[in-house]
Design a protein around this motif. Structure first.
Motif, PDB file in Angstrom:
ATOM      1  N   ASN A  48      -0.367  -9.372  33.174  1.00  0.00           N
ATOM      2  CA  ASN A  48       0.564 -10.295  32.973  1.00  0.00           C
ATOM      3  C   ASN A  48       0.844 -10.430  31.472  1.00  0.00           C
ATOM      4  N   LYS A  49       0.071 -10.065  30.816  1.00  0.00           N
ATOM      5  CA  LYS A  49       0.350  -9.892  29.320  1.00  0.00           C
ATOM      6  C   LYS A  49       1.375  -8.869  28.827  1.00  0.00           C
ATOM      7  N   PRO A  52       5.274 -10.924  31.064  1.00  0.00           N
ATOM      8  CA  PRO A  52       4.883 -11.989  31.243  1.00  0.00           C
ATOM      9  C   PRO A  52       5.599 -12.721  32.439  1.00  0.00           C
ATOM     10  N   SER A  54       6.912 -12.962  36.131  1.00  0.00           N
ATOM     11  CA  SER A  54       6.400 -12.405  37.606  1.00  0.00           C
ATOM     12  C   SER A  54       7.560 -11.687  38.293  1.00  0.00           C
ATOM     13  N   ARG A  57       7.192  -8.262  36.994  1.00  0.00           N
ATOM     14  CA  ARG A  57       6.235  -7.515  37.681  1.00  0.00           C
ATOM     15  C   ARG A  57       6.167  -7.128  38.957  1.00  0.00           C
TER      16      ARG A  57
END
Length: 105
Positions: A48-49, A52, A54, A57
């Protein structure tokens, strides 16, 4: 999402990351070990870095799963694999992503 039989357990992910061999492309890295069961297992990891957001991702994971389905990596692979995604998969062109996946075969 991969079928339940093709998913790695969390204990196995750590083991593969520590002991496995690694191949890298500009879009993702793959850590792998010879398969433990009769069926190869996969998991996709993105930090998540790196991304960031969601939804971004989730899109990266969907794109990588689709690439694996198109190239039939799930059935052709004799390995258990952990795919470590890079942030640039989010904006990568589909043909470029497929070309990098074919390099792994």
């Amino acid at each position: 999402m991969f079928a339940q039989t093709n998913r790695l357990k969390s204990r196995a992910v750590g083991y593969i990351l520590k002991k496995g061999s690694k191949l890298s492309t500009p879009f993702f890295s793959v850590c792998y070990l010879p398969k433990y069961n009769t069926l190869p297992c996969f998991t996709i990891v993105i930090g998540n870095k790196k991304l960031p957001s969601s939804p971004k991702r989730a899109r990266v994971k969907r794109r990588l799963r689709a690439m694996m389905r198109v190239l039939d990596l799930i059935h052709l692979s004799p390995y258990d694999c952990v795919v470590l995604a890079q942030a640039n998969v989010y904006q990568a062109a589909w043909p470029d992503l497929l070309a990098q996946g074919k390099r792994l075969l």
